[in-house]
Design an enzyme around this catalytic site. Sequence first.
Site, PDB file in Angstrom:
ATOM      1  N   LYS A 142      -2.011  -5.375   7.963  1.00 28.68           N
ATOM      2  CA  LYS A 142      -2.684  -4.613   8.626  1.00 28.68           C
ATOM      3  C   LYS A 142      -3.921  -5.039   9.295  1.00 28.68           C
ATOM      4  O   LYS A 142      -4.057  -6.097   8.946  1.00 28.68           O
ATOM      5  CB  LYS A 142      -2.801  -3.443   7.682  1.00 28.68           C
ATOM      6  CG  LYS A 142      -1.708  -2.774   7.283  1.00 28.68           C
ATOM      7  CD  LYS A 142      -2.039  -1.704   6.186  1.00 28.68           C
ATOM      8  CE  LYS A 142      -0.963  -0.709   5.881  1.00 28.68           C
ATOM      9  NZ  LYS A 142      -1.235   0.562   4.994  1.00 28.68           N
ATOM     10  N   TYR A 188       5.245   5.947  10.983  1.00 27.49           N
ATOM     11  CA  TYR A 188       4.623   6.734   9.779  1.00 27.49           C
ATOM     12  C   TYR A 188       5.064   8.065  10.032  1.00 27.49           C
ATOM     13  O   TYR A 188       4.390   9.135   9.637  1.00 27.49           O
ATOM     14  CB  TYR A 188       3.011   6.710   9.805  1.00 27.49           C
ATOM     15  CG  TYR A 188       2.525   5.461   8.998  1.00 27.49           C
ATOM     16  CD1 TYR A 188       3.144   5.126   7.939  1.00 27.49           C
ATOM     17  CD2 TYR A 188       1.695   4.429   9.721  1.00 27.49           C
ATOM     18  CE1 TYR A 188       2.560   3.909   7.170  1.00 27.49           C
ATOM     19  CE2 TYR A 188       1.262   3.459   8.974  1.00 27.49           C
ATOM     20  CZ  TYR A 188       1.597   3.244   7.966  1.00 27.49           C
ATOM     21  OH  TYR A 188       1.179   2.124   7.148  1.00 27.49           O
ATOM     22  N   PHE A 242      -4.123  12.557   6.095  1.00 29.32           N
ATOM     23  CA  PHE A 242      -4.718  11.390   6.673  1.00 29.32           C
ATOM     24  C   PHE A 242      -3.876  10.524   7.659  1.00 29.32           C
ATOM     25  O   PHE A 242      -4.029   9.428   8.175  1.00 29.32           O
ATOM     26  CB  PHE A 242      -4.420  10.431   5.303  1.00 29.32           C
ATOM     27  CG  PHE A 242      -3.144  10.181   4.614  1.00 29.32           C
ATOM     28  CD1 PHE A 242      -2.284   9.291   5.317  1.00 29.32           C
ATOM     29  CD2 PHE A 242      -2.616  11.083   3.697  1.00 29.32           C
ATOM     30  CE1 PHE A 242      -0.692   9.169   4.927  1.00 29.32           C
ATOM     31  CE2 PHE A 242      -1.210  11.000   3.114  1.00 29.32           C
ATOM     32  CZ  PHE A 242      -0.475  10.081   3.853  1.00 29.32           C
ATOM     33  N   ARG A 269       7.279  -4.674  -2.736  1.00 29.96           N
ATOM     34  CA  ARG A 269       6.368  -3.487  -3.317  1.00 29.96           C
ATOM     35  C   ARG A 269       5.577  -3.859  -4.630  1.00 29.96           C
ATOM     36  O   ARG A 269       4.420  -3.619  -4.617  1.00 29.96           O
ATOM     37  CB  ARG A 269       7.184  -2.202  -3.690  1.00 29.96           C
ATOM     38  CG  ARG A 269       7.852  -1.649  -2.425  1.00 29.96           C
ATOM     39  CD  ARG A 269       6.903  -0.999  -1.521  1.00 29.96           C
ATOM     40  NE  ARG A 269       6.184   0.325  -2.055  1.00 29.96           N
ATOM     41  CZ  ARG A 269       5.535   1.104  -1.218  1.00 29.96           C
ATOM     42  NH1 ARG A 269       5.435   1.075  -0.004  1.00 29.96           N
ATOM     43  NH2 ARG A 269       4.930   2.137  -2.016  1.00 29.96           N
ATOM     44  N   THR A 309      -0.191   2.087  -3.663  1.00 35.81           N
ATOM     45  CA  THR A 309      -0.567   2.806  -2.530  1.00 35.81           C
ATOM     46  C   THR A 309      -2.178   2.645  -2.521  1.00 35.81           C
ATOM     47  O   THR A 309      -2.922   2.556  -1.566  1.00 35.81           O
ATOM     48  CB  THR A 309      -0.032   4.159  -2.007  1.00 35.81           C
ATOM     49  OG1 THR A 309       1.245   3.957  -2.065  1.00 35.81           O
ATOM     50  CG2 THR A 309      -0.625   4.619  -0.824  1.00 35.81           C
ATOM     51  N   ARG A 358      -2.739  -5.826  -2.852  1.00 30.97           N
ATOM     52  CA  ARG A 358      -3.707  -4.749  -2.612  1.00 30.97           C
ATOM     53  C   ARG A 358      -4.706  -4.820  -3.894  1.00 30.97           C
ATOM     54  O   ARG A 358      -6.022  -4.492  -3.487  1.00 30.97           O
ATOM     55  CB  ARG A 358      -2.805  -3.418  -2.800  1.00 30.97           C
ATOM     56  CG  ARG A 358      -2.399  -3.147  -1.210  1.00 30.97           C
ATOM     57  CD  ARG A 358      -1.431  -1.892  -1.341  1.00 30.97           C
ATOM     58  NE  ARG A 358      -1.001  -1.547  -0.130  1.00 30.97           N
ATOM     59  CZ  ARG A 358       0.090  -0.614   0.129  1.00 30.97           C
ATOM     60  NH1 ARG A 358       0.689   0.013  -0.890  1.00 30.97           N
ATOM     61  NH2 ARG A 358       0.358  -0.435   1.396  1.00 30.97           N
ATOM     62  N   ASN A 418      -5.805  -0.673   3.012  1.00 24.37           N
ATOM     63  CA  ASN A 418      -5.159  -1.161   2.027  1.00 24.37           C
ATOM     64  C   ASN A 418      -4.280  -2.620   2.310  1.00 24.37           C
ATOM     65  O   ASN A 418      -3.392  -2.601   1.631  1.00 24.37           O
ATOM     66  CB  ASN A 418      -4.231  -0.222   1.241  1.00 24.37           C
ATOM     67  CG  ASN A 418      -3.307   0.433   1.686  1.00 24.37           C
ATOM     68  OD1 ASN A 418      -2.948   0.307   3.122  1.00 24.37           O
ATOM     69  ND2 ASN A 418      -2.467   1.148   1.247  1.00 24.37           N
ATOM     70  N   HIS A 455       1.505  -3.615   4.547  1.00 26.41           N
ATOM     71  CA  HIS A 455       2.348  -2.427   4.320  1.00 26.41           C
ATOM     72  C   HIS A 455       3.687  -3.277   3.954  1.00 26.41           C
ATOM     73  O   HIS A 455       4.078  -4.345   4.273  1.00 26.41           O
ATOM     74  CB  HIS A 455       2.772  -1.746   5.583  1.00 26.41           C
ATOM     75  CG  HIS A 455       4.033  -1.021   5.747  1.00 26.41           C
ATOM     76  ND1 HIS A 455       4.175   0.399   5.306  1.00 26.41           N
ATOM     77  CD2 HIS A 455       5.372  -1.365   6.100  1.00 26.41           C
ATOM     78  CE1 HIS A 455       5.487   0.710   5.311  1.00 26.41           C
ATOM     79  NE2 HIS A 455       6.151  -0.352   5.696  1.00 26.41           N
ATOM     80  N   GLU A 488      12.553   0.631   9.822  1.00 25.08           N
ATOM     81  CA  GLU A 488      11.494   0.038  10.250  1.00 25.08           C
ATOM     82  C   GLU A 488      11.716  -1.394  11.126  1.00 25.08           C
ATOM     83  O   GLU A 488      10.957  -1.709  12.060  1.00 25.08           O
ATOM     84  CB  GLU A 488      10.305  -0.053   8.701  1.00 25.08           C
ATOM     85  CG  GLU A 488       9.992   0.986   8.381  1.00 25.08           C
ATOM     86  CD  GLU A 488       9.088   1.211   7.211  1.00 25.08           C
ATOM     87  OE1 GLU A 488       8.978   0.009   6.520  1.00 25.08           O
ATOM     88  OE2 GLU A 488       8.807   2.219   6.489  1.00 25.08           O
TER      89      GLU A 488
HETATM   90  N1  UDP Z   1      -2.830   6.605   3.058  1.00 20.34           N
HETATM   91  C1  UDP Z   1      -4.122   6.922   3.466  1.00 20.34           C
HETATM   92  N2  UDP Z   1      -4.324   8.166   2.552  1.00 20.34           N
HETATM   93  C2  UDP Z   1      -3.493   8.646   1.510  1.00 20.34           C
HETATM   94  C3  UDP Z   1      -2.284   8.257   1.585  1.00 20.34           C
HETATM   95  C4  UDP Z   1      -1.994   7.150   2.348  1.00 20.34           C
HETATM   96  O1  UDP Z   1      -5.048   6.609   4.057  1.00 20.34           O
HETATM   97  O2  UDP Z   1      -4.018   9.684   0.877  1.00 20.34           O
HETATM   98  C5  UDP Z   1      -2.461   5.555   4.159  1.00 20.34           C
HETATM   99  C6  UDP Z   1      -2.448   4.091   3.380  1.00 20.34           C
HETATM  100  O3  UDP Z   1      -2.900   3.148   4.395  1.00 20.34           O
HETATM  101  C7  UDP Z   1      -1.066   3.765   2.963  1.00 20.34           C
HETATM  102  C8  UDP Z   1      -0.315   4.707   4.318  1.00 20.34           C
HETATM  103  O4  UDP Z   1      -1.239   5.879   4.482  1.00 20.34           O
HETATM  104  O5  UDP Z   1      -0.375   2.536   3.021  1.00 20.34           O
HETATM  105  C9  UDP Z   1       1.179   5.124   4.206  1.00 20.34           C
HETATM  106  O6  UDP Z   1       1.127   5.903   2.840  1.00 20.34           O
HETATM  107  P1  UDP Z   1       2.439   5.838   1.902  1.00 20.34           P
HETATM  108  O7  UDP Z   1       2.279   6.860   1.022  1.00 20.34           O
HETATM  109  O8  UDP Z   1       3.439   5.674   2.496  1.00 20.34           O
HETATM  110  O9  UDP Z   1       1.986   4.555   1.096  1.00 20.34           O
HETATM  111  P2  UDP Z   1       2.586   2.873   1.126  1.00 20.34           P
HETATM  112  O10 UDP Z   1       4.260   3.053   1.282  1.00 20.34           O
HETATM  113  O11 UDP Z   1       1.967   2.125   2.055  1.00 20.34           O
HETATM  114  O12 UDP Z   1       2.235   2.358  -0.273  1.00 20.34           O
END
Ligand code: UDP
Length: 160
Positions: free
Chosen positions: A20, A60, A68, A96, A102, A113, A123, A126, A137
């Site tokens: 990112k 997304y 968010f 992951r 997350t 992370r 964070n 991705h 994706e």
């Molecule tokens: N995100 C955020 N606030 C939240 C949840 C998610 O800013 O409350 C952002 C964060 O950068 C995250 C992305 O949105 O990586 C996508 O969310 P997802 O739940 O898909 O998490 P990921 O798969 O990236 O762990």
Amino acid sequence: TRNKMTFEGTPRERTFICVKPDSVQRGLIGDIIKRFEQKGFKLVAMKMMQASEELLKAHYEEHAAKPFFPPLVKYMGSGPLVPMVWEGQGVVKMGRMILGETNPLDDQPGTIRGDYSIRMAKNVAHGSDAVESAKREISLWFTDSELNSWSRCDDKWIYE
Ligand code: UDP
């Protein structure tokens, strides 16, 4: 019994990983690549680019209704990022785990992370959450001709 996961037929499972914009700015590209590389996964595509708002909204789309979402799209478009495709046995799930939760405050040190971030809004990287979402994706971010089919010379020492 021995399965077919030998160097001649290394598993073709692929995941989409994206460095990112915050980690590009913070000089973390190399460390993120290193963690996947040293595990034994194979890099099959990578580029540096500025993502369009359209691409980020599509990427997304499952979060379109979330509060968010607008700041997330802004963050991801705030500078160049580095999308990548990694291949190998179990790469989606392990990707992951290498990435972490997350919310970086839920993470163990040792994850990307967990080692580098505090806020969900910054964070670091991705990673696809399932084989199916990885396929979606990868096709959003890369054309077929950008995906390289090759064998690591050490595949034999990793898989056989
Ligand atoms: N995100 C955020 N606030 C939240 C949840 C998610 O800013 O409350 C952002 C964060 O950068 C995250 C992305 O949105 O990586 C996508 O969310 P997802 O739940 O898909 O998490 P990921 O798969 O990236 O762990």
